[in-house]
Design a protein around this motif. Structure first.
Motif, mmCIF file in Angstrom:
data_model
loop_
_atom_site.group_PDB
_atom_site.id
_atom_site.type_symbol
_atom_site.label_atom_id
_atom_site.label_comp_id
_atom_site.label_asym_id
_atom_site.label_seq_id
_atom_site.Cartn_x
_atom_site.Cartn_y
_atom_site.Cartn_z
ATOM 1 N N GLY A 188 1.954 -15.825 -6.306
ATOM 2 C CA GLY A 188 0.609 -15.171 -5.984
ATOM 3 C C GLY A 188 0.430 -14.020 -5.660
ATOM 4 O O GLY A 188 -0.547 -13.477 -5.227
ATOM 5 N N TYR A 189 1.337 -13.060 -6.062
ATOM 6 C CA TYR A 189 1.638 -11.813 -5.912
ATOM 7 C C TYR A 189 1.323 -10.810 -7.131
ATOM 8 O O TYR A 189 1.998 -11.432 -8.222
ATOM 9 C CB TYR A 189 2.708 -11.203 -5.053
ATOM 10 N N ASP A 216 9.866 2.923 6.762
ATOM 11 C CA ASP A 216 9.507 1.758 6.979
ATOM 12 C C ASP A 216 10.476 1.257 8.315
ATOM 13 O O ASP A 216 11.769 1.245 8.126
ATOM 14 C CB ASP A 216 9.302 0.489 5.948
ATOM 15 N N ARG A 217 9.738 0.429 9.062
ATOM 16 C CA ARG A 217 10.778 0.131 10.535
ATOM 17 C C ARG A 217 11.631 -1.166 10.148
ATOM 18 O O ARG A 217 12.545 -1.383 10.909
ATOM 19 C CB ARG A 217 9.848 -0.046 11.581
ATOM 20 N N ALA A 239 -2.507 -8.502 -1.435
ATOM 21 C CA ALA A 239 -1.522 -7.523 -1.568
ATOM 22 C C ALA A 239 -1.798 -6.660 -2.742
ATOM 23 O O ALA A 239 -1.734 -5.330 -2.735
ATOM 24 C CB ALA A 239 0.047 -8.161 -1.653
ATOM 25 N N HIS A 242 6.407 -17.570 -1.749
ATOM 26 C CA HIS A 242 5.606 -18.408 -2.590
ATOM 27 C C HIS A 242 4.696 -17.321 -3.449
ATOM 28 O O HIS A 242 4.932 -16.209 -3.350
ATOM 29 C CB HIS A 242 4.191 -19.231 -1.998
ATOM 30 N N VAL A 289 8.314 5.192 13.006
ATOM 31 C CA VAL A 289 7.295 6.415 13.058
ATOM 32 C C VAL A 289 6.907 6.089 14.581
ATOM 33 O O VAL A 289 6.122 5.011 14.573
ATOM 34 C CB VAL A 289 6.472 6.600 12.209
ATOM 35 N N GLN A 302 7.193 -17.427 8.774
ATOM 36 C CA GLN A 302 7.750 -16.957 7.808
ATOM 37 C C GLN A 302 9.115 -16.227 7.807
ATOM 38 O O GLN A 302 10.123 -16.661 7.060
ATOM 39 C CB GLN A 302 6.737 -16.142 6.739
ATOM 40 N N ASN A 352 -3.966 -2.695 4.367
ATOM 41 C CA ASN A 352 -4.448 -3.489 5.253
ATOM 42 C C ASN A 352 -4.810 -3.083 6.503
ATOM 43 O O ASN A 352 -5.281 -3.555 7.365
ATOM 44 C CB ASN A 352 -3.877 -4.987 5.289
ATOM 45 N N GLU A 365 -6.738 -8.312 3.115
ATOM 46 C CA GLU A 365 -7.035 -8.284 1.794
ATOM 47 C C GLU A 365 -5.874 -8.958 0.930
ATOM 48 O O GLU A 365 -4.663 -8.798 1.698
ATOM 49 C CB GLU A 365 -7.532 -7.248 0.904
ATOM 50 N N ALA A 378 1.032 -1.160 -0.013
ATOM 51 C CA ALA A 378 0.189 -0.036 -0.077
ATOM 52 C C ALA A 378 0.755 1.420 0.003
ATOM 53 O O ALA A 378 0.655 2.307 -0.707
ATOM 54 C CB ALA A 378 -0.916 0.061 1.130
ATOM 55 N N VAL A 413 4.985 -7.469 4.246
ATOM 56 C CA VAL A 413 4.775 -8.794 4.386
ATOM 57 C C VAL A 413 5.328 -9.511 3.021
ATOM 58 O O VAL A 413 6.134 -10.864 3.324
ATOM 59 C CB VAL A 413 3.334 -8.972 4.692
HETATM 60 C C1 LIG Z 1 1.557 -15.545 5.325
HETATM 61 C C2 LIG Z 1 0.908 -14.682 4.203
HETATM 62 C C3 LIG Z 1 0.761 -14.965 3.032
HETATM 63 C C4 LIG Z 1 0.165 -13.934 1.996
HETATM 64 N N1 LIG Z 1 0.014 -14.533 0.904
HETATM 65 C C5 LIG Z 1 -0.505 -13.698 -0.193
HETATM 66 C C6 LIG Z 1 -0.636 -13.914 -1.471
HETATM 67 O O1 LIG Z 1 -0.028 -15.117 -2.289
HETATM 68 N N2 LIG Z 1 -0.870 -12.880 -2.391
HETATM 69 C C7 LIG Z 1 -1.387 -11.815 -2.004
HETATM 70 O O2 LIG Z 1 -1.568 -10.929 -2.749
HETATM 71 N N3 LIG Z 1 -1.309 -11.303 -0.814
HETATM 72 C C8 LIG Z 1 -0.972 -12.293 0.376
HETATM 73 N N4 LIG Z 1 -0.974 -11.888 1.555
HETATM 74 C C9 LIG Z 1 -1.444 -10.741 2.080
HETATM 75 C C10 LIG Z 1 -0.306 -9.460 1.681
HETATM 76 O O3 LIG Z 1 0.824 -9.648 2.061
HETATM 77 C C11 LIG Z 1 -0.738 -8.253 2.344
HETATM 78 O O4 LIG Z 1 -2.356 -7.944 1.801
HETATM 79 C C12 LIG Z 1 0.010 -7.129 2.275
HETATM 80 O O5 LIG Z 1 1.226 -7.214 2.683
HETATM 81 C C13 LIG Z 1 -0.688 -5.694 2.799
HETATM 82 O O6 LIG Z 1 -0.112 -4.720 2.376
HETATM 83 P P1 LIG Z 1 0.062 -3.417 3.153
HETATM 84 O O7 LIG Z 1 0.881 -2.331 2.624
HETATM 85 O O8 LIG Z 1 -1.252 -2.870 3.781
HETATM 86 O O9 LIG Z 1 0.721 -3.716 4.739
HETATM 87 P P2 LIG Z 1 1.913 -4.714 4.741
HETATM 88 O O10 LIG Z 1 2.546 -5.283 4.019
HETATM 89 O O11 LIG Z 1 1.670 -5.288 6.265
HETATM 90 O O12 LIG Z 1 2.999 -3.672 5.154
HETATM 91 C C14 LIG Z 1 3.032 -2.519 6.145
HETATM 92 C C15 LIG Z 1 4.495 -2.005 6.471
HETATM 93 O O13 LIG Z 1 4.428 -1.064 7.564
HETATM 94 C C16 LIG Z 1 5.507 -0.730 8.400
HETATM 95 N N5 LIG Z 1 5.243 -0.135 9.601
HETATM 96 C C17 LIG Z 1 4.054 -0.362 10.518
HETATM 97 N N6 LIG Z 1 4.081 0.359 11.408
HETATM 98 C C18 LIG Z 1 5.361 1.297 11.056
HETATM 99 C C19 LIG Z 1 5.793 2.355 11.902
HETATM 100 N N7 LIG Z 1 5.354 2.774 12.883
HETATM 101 N N8 LIG Z 1 6.827 2.971 11.351
HETATM 102 C C20 LIG Z 1 7.548 2.461 10.365
HETATM 103 N N9 LIG Z 1 6.767 1.567 9.491
HETATM 104 C C21 LIG Z 1 5.861 0.856 9.939
HETATM 105 C C22 LIG Z 1 5.644 -2.430 8.468
HETATM 106 O O14 LIG Z 1 7.020 -2.724 8.864
HETATM 107 C C23 LIG Z 1 5.586 -2.952 7.166
HETATM 108 O O15 LIG Z 1 6.500 -3.101 6.248
HETATM 109 C C24 LIG Z 1 -0.315 -12.919 2.461
HETATM 110 C C25 LIG Z 1 -0.101 -12.584 3.786
HETATM 111 C C26 LIG Z 1 0.515 -13.310 4.825
HETATM 112 C C27 LIG Z 1 0.746 -12.716 6.390
#
Ligand SMILES: Cc1cc2nc3c(=O)[nH]c(=O)nc-3n(C[C@H](O)[C@H](O)[C@H](O)COP(=O)(O)OP(=O)(O)OC[C@H]3O[C@@H](n4cnc5c(N)ncnc54)[C@H](O)[C@@H]3O)c2cc1C
Ligand SMILES: Cc1cc2nc3c(=O)[nH]c(=O)nc-3n(C[C@H](O)[C@H](O)[C@H](O)COP(=O)(O)OP(=O)(O)OC[C@H]3O[C@@H](n4cnc5c(N)ncnc54)[C@H](O)[C@@H]3O)c2cc1C
Lengths: 469, 457
Positions: free
Chosen positions: B49-50, B33-34, B318, B47, B85, B152, B310, B316, B13, B41
């Motif tokens: 699927g992204y 990012d921390r 990625a 695997h 942050v 993981q 998320n 949801e 995101a 994630v």
């Molecule tokens: C085991 C697993 C398998 C998955 N498999 C799939 C798949 O096959 N296909 C698919 O499409 N999706 C999959 N997903 C879902 C996908 O990973 C997430 O939908 C996606 O990562 C969400 O993106 P995001 O940017 O919202 O959050 P995130 O990826 O969680 O990123 C959030 C980021 O914010 C950072 N952060 C948080 N707080 C702070 C702070 N205070 N200061 C600085 N940085 C901070 C974190 O370090 C992190 O890097 C899977 C998830 C998991 C857990």
């Protein structure tokens, strides 16, 4: 510290048990010219009941007047407050409110206040319902009044025995960890303790073995008490719950039902508990569905908004209760043996009072006490509380050492520098739980989702190749 | 430090938002990012699927993370990993807990503890799985109990091997992902257990699991207790932390309990947004998603603060998170443009998502009508309607919801003060799987009416 060969030294005093009581005794003995050993079955200090309690620094206002517990608690809590300030042990003087929810409980408050005064604690004050809700606006409906005990505080139960042990070790006391005492032989001359790591010889022996203290007492001919473990389950709520209360919220004690309390912790969480259940097994610190369920029910009544917050952890501790209501502390001059046992639910607060009392008893029984020319320094422990400054917010510290800017455990904001320091310290942790108690790493709301892999990697890295896998 | 937009979180995101913000000329964009590397994630999700819906290719998590980070950097966003942050510096007007008119956030990194000033902030902090303690699973506290996130990272980032038998709690997508990770690490997966009556992933996943690993899914089965090994040092008594002996599971219908020996238990799914910064700012929190309450523009209750990914819909895939990031970027860029326009006229540098809409008159700016998901629906995202910006559609033009129960053919109903605004075509409700609702009813919302509710009667 790896030990080679059998122990050939003869110690002046061997303390069995490195919980908060045993370490307090070792630390008090360390101020005199004595060779001491501190023995524990566990590979780390403070892993018994001392790590799993409600973490309140009690004033002793509600103790039984005239009891040994009352006296040592009053003395110990004052000593510990000062010690904590010097050693950097997190303490917050939140005060406590003993909340009355029924007319019967309300009627009991003056008697409890009277009891506090008999214990020498004069600062208690009664609050009406309006004043109570002003102090604690999020309290559940129906509270009728309260007794305020302004000096009740919360303390870090992990740093406390670590500080005591570090002080004792700094003054030359030998820490014999991972060493379980299995027997004692006392012919003439020094006592020979049989341990899982070979014999340990000592002229005097102190039993501070907590849940194992009756077993040790029997080795010295005692048969005055039996430990009847009483389990207390607790729930730790997310830090978001901390804003819901200011003081420790105590229940009014009743003859049969023991209520639960809600208290802030020095780490910024909220504790709910403990339950009280007699269990047969001295190792049974499992939580139960019934226990957690009853706590949540009680919590909802005391502080309804708690229900909306997440639970960060659940755990249980075992009170070393006996058939007696008071502490079981005595000195046997003939056997050159002291026993500090039956310290059920106030041992953290009373630890330094107990230690002073035991050491005086040993002196009266003939242990020669010569103060050291230079008294041991009180160690300054890494501060892991929430109220004071933490390294991650300290720009100067990070500028001097960037490792304090690298946050490894995000929920608790523990930096790489702090993990490194813990492993380089005088009492390094032997496992991740030990690291947790020294730094708070892994203790937060994610319980390792984000940080467990990183923290365990850093633990292995800073522990060094010595320890292999 | 001064930036135009601070993006918190370099997951799909945050990175997608950063790239889009730069493309739209939003100025200086900083992504903090921390973690040690950007990507969120997917970094440790090896695997495939992204990337399907956003990049229109399918790749592994790490490749996807790298692609998004490269795109954001190429667009001119500054990405700072290893930077947490830590909170908000509340200005004078922030007494009520809300950030002041100048957004100021505190950050910690190896470079120091500093304050960043930003005209707009995007929270993209993601979500995590609720751990065993939060699920109130009683018993001992042995080692070997974890979440998929921890699993993981141990396996893919640390290269750890996990020998022995493993049990996976949950039977949704992420549970199958945990299963493949365990198999990769050398563990023998005994079963997936779910208290639900059916598994909740796609049939393909389940069939693959059954065929390739012969892993059964135990439905209507609850984990009742965790047991530590009684041998040696242990059950919390003296000594190092005991190892896991196994878990007690019970049949939800009959109550019949049995013991399953295993060396690892992985708690999967059961997501909760990482809403620490959102709550620290005193933003309105949606009771359903538990993330910040957001309108269709992904604006939170505080001016200048937006949220995506998320954090606002846990969880949801990625690509959906990435598209939500892009959507937020467009809202932020528009708000910045509007703020710049009005700054020409006078004061007030903080972009207000209302500013653009309110310019043309119309309904009261600032009015926020909550949208609630009624049981068995668990949450809906976005969950606020701002009458002043009713023409703004949610990301991908629709609302996303979750249900807590299976329903074969449910017709979702949208009502305000009892008045029917819309009735959907029949949809299938499956717990842990997305349900969608069109946004065509937005113009029918009464700006001075009460909350909007979505039912699955
Ligand atoms: C085991 C697993 C398998 C998955 N498999 C799939 C798949 O096959 N296909 C698919 O499409 N999706 C999959 N997903 C879902 C996908 O990973 C997430 O939908 C996606 O990562 C969400 O993106 P995001 O940017 O919202 O959050 P995130 O990826 O969680 O990123 C959030 C980021 O914010 C950072 N952060 C948080 N707080 C702070 C702070 N205070 N200061 C600085 N940085 C901070 C974190 O370090 C992190 O890097 C899977 C998830 C998991 C857990
Ligand atoms: C639920 C609960 C809540 C509590 N709340 C509070 C509170 O709020 N405030 C407060 O002041 N107190 C509280 N207490 C009480 C307090 O925790 C105890 O009184 C205190 O920790 C006892 O310390 P200890 O050193 O005697 O025992 P322990 O900490 O149990 O230490 C005894 C040590 O002896 C070792 N040992 C035993 N047998 C042997 C052997 N044979 N050989 C070698 N080593 C041996 C063990 O390994 C152990 O480390 C609470 C207790 C419980 C259970």
């Amino acid at each position: 510290m790896p030990r080679t060969g059998p122990e050939t030294v003869i110690y002046d005093v061997a303390v069995i048990g490195a919980g908060v009581v045993g370490t307090a005794i070792a630390r008090t003995l360390a101020r005199y010219e004595l060779g001491c050993a501190l023995i524990d079955a566990s590979p780390d200090v403070g892993t018994g009941t001392s790590k799993a309690n409600t973490a309140i620094l009690h004033t002793g206002f509600d103790a039984k007047p005239g009891s040994l517990e009352s006296r040592l608690l009053a003395r110990g809590s004052v000593l510990l407050r000062d010690y904590a300030a010097a050693a950097g042990i997190p303490v917050e003087r939140t005060g406590a409110l003993l909340v009355a929810w029924t007319a019967g409980q309300l009627a009991a408050l003056p008697g409890i206040a009277q009891n506090a005064r008999k214990n020498g604690y004069l600062a208690v004050r009664e609050l009406g319902a309006a004043a109570l809700y002003e102090r604690e606006p999020r309290l559940g409906p129906g509270a009728l009044g309260a007794l305020e005990i302004p000096d009740e505080s919360v303390i870090c139960p992990w740093t406390t025995p670590l500080a005591f042990a570090a002080e004792a070790a700094g003054a030359g006391a030998r820490l014999l960890l991972d060493t379980k005492v299995t027997g004692a032989e006392h012919a003439d001359g020094p006592c020979v303790l049989a341990t899982t790591r070979g014999p340990v010889r000592s002229r005097w022996v102190v039993n501070a073995a907590g849940l194992g203290s009756d077993v040790v007492d029997r080795m010295f001919g005692g048969d005055g008490f039996t430990i009847r473990p009483r389990r207390g389950e607790l729930i730790v709520f997310d830090k978001f719950a901390r804003r819901l209360l200011r003081s420790i919220l105590l229940p009014v004690p009743a003859a049969r039902t023991k209520g639960v309390l809600v208290a802030p912790t020095v780490y910024g969480n909220v504790l709910l508990g403990p339950t009280a259940e007699d269990v047969g097994d001295r190792g049974d610190v499992a939580t139960t569905a019934a226990g957690l369920g009853s706590l949540l029910g009680a919590g909802r009544r005391i502080l309804p908004e708690l229900a909306a917050e997440e639970v960060t952890a659940t755990y249980a501790g075992l009170r070393a209760a006996t058939e007696h209501s008071d502490y079981q502390i005595h000195v046997d001059a003939g056997r050159r043996y002291a026993c500090a046992a039956g310290i059920r639910s106030t041992g953290l607060s009373a630890s330094l009072g107990i230690a002073e009392h035991v050491v005086c008893g040993l002196a009266e029984a003939g242990l020669p006490l010569r103060p050291r020319a230079v008294p041991p320094a009180i160690p300054v422990m890494p501060y892991i509380g929430e109220a004071g400054p933490r390294p991650y917010r300290d720009a100067e510290r990070i500028a001097a050492d960037p490792a304090y800017g690298e946050i490894a455990c995000h929920c608790e904001r523990v930096t790489r520098g702090e993990i490194r320091d813990a492993l380089a310290g005088p009492l390094p942790p032997t496992d991740l739980d030990g690291l947790r108690r020294r730094t708070r790493a892994l203790n937060g709301r994610c319980q390792g989702f984000y940080c467990a892999a990183t923290v365990s990697r850093l633990f292995a890295e800073f522990r060094g190749p010595r320890h292999g896998g | 430090m001064e930036v135009d937009v601070l993006v918190v979180g370099a997951g799909p995101a945050g990175l997608s938002a950063a790239a889009e913000l730069r493309r739209l000329g939003a100025g200086r964009v900083l992504v903090a990012d921390r973690e040690a590397a950007p990507g969120g994630v997917p970094r440790h999700s090896w695997h495939t699927g992204y990337g399907l819906r956003d990049l229109r290719r399918i790749m592994t998590g790490p490749a996807y993370a790298r692609a998004l980070a490269a795109a954001a950097a190429a667009a001119g966003a500054r990405i700072r990993p290893g930077t947490t942050v830590t909170g908000w510096e509340l200005g004078e007007s922030g007494a009520g807990g809300a950030p002041g008119p100048r957004l100021a956030l505190t950050m910690t990194s190896a470079c120091g503890a500093e304050t960043v000033h930003a005209a707009a902030v995007l929270l993209a902090t993601g979500c995590r799985e609720r751990p065993r303690a939060a699920r109130l699973v009683p018993g001992d506290r042995p080692a070997g109990v974890m979440t998929t996130g921890e699993l993981q990272q141990r396996v893919y980032l640390n290269g750890e091997r996990l020998a022995g038998r493993a049990l996976v709690v949950g039977a949704e997508h992420v549970s199958f992902s945990a299963m493949t990770t365990l198999a990769h690490a050398g563990a023998d997966v005994v079963a997936l257990v779910t208290s639900s009556a059916r598994q909740q992933s796609y049939a393909a996943f389940r069939l693959a699991a059954a065929a390739r690993w012969r892993v059964p899914v135990w439905t209507s089965t609850a984990v009742r207790r965790i047991d530590a090994r009684a041998d040696g040092a242990g059950r919390g008594g003296p000594g190092a932390r005991a190892r896991l002996a196994g878990v007690q599971v019970a049949d939800c219908r009959t109550g019949a309990a049995r013991f399953v020996q295993c060396d690892w238990v992985v708690f999967t799914g059961d997501w909760i947004p990482d809403h620490e910064l959102a709550r620290a700012a005193g933003l309105d929190i949606d009771p359903g998603t538990r993330g910040p309450a957001i309108d269709a523009a992904l604006a939170t209750s505080a001016p200048g603060v937006f949220a995506a990914g998320n954090l606002v819909h846990a969880a949801e895939t990625a690509d959906v998170a990435a598209l939500s990031g892009r959507h937020a970027a467009r809202s932020i860029a528009a708000a910045l443009r509007a703020a710049r326009r009005s700054a020409g006229a006078g004061e007030g540098a903080v972009p207000d998502a209302d500013a653009s809409a309110a310019a043309g008159g119309g309904p009261e700016p600032g009015v926020r009508i909550p949208v609630r998901a009624e049981p068995p629906l668990l949450w809906i995202s976005p969950n606020v309607i701002r009458p002043a910006a009713r023409e703004t559609l949610p990301p991908r033009g629709r609302f996303v919801l979750r249900a807590g129960e299976f329903r074969r053919l449910a017709r979702l109903e949208v009502r305000q003060d009892g008045r029917l605004l819309a009735r959907s075509r029949p949809v299938r409700l499956i717990p842990a799987r997305p349900v969608h609702l069109g946004a065509g009813w937005l113009p029918r919302v009464d700006p001075s009416g009460g909350p909007v509710s979505v039912f699955a009667p």
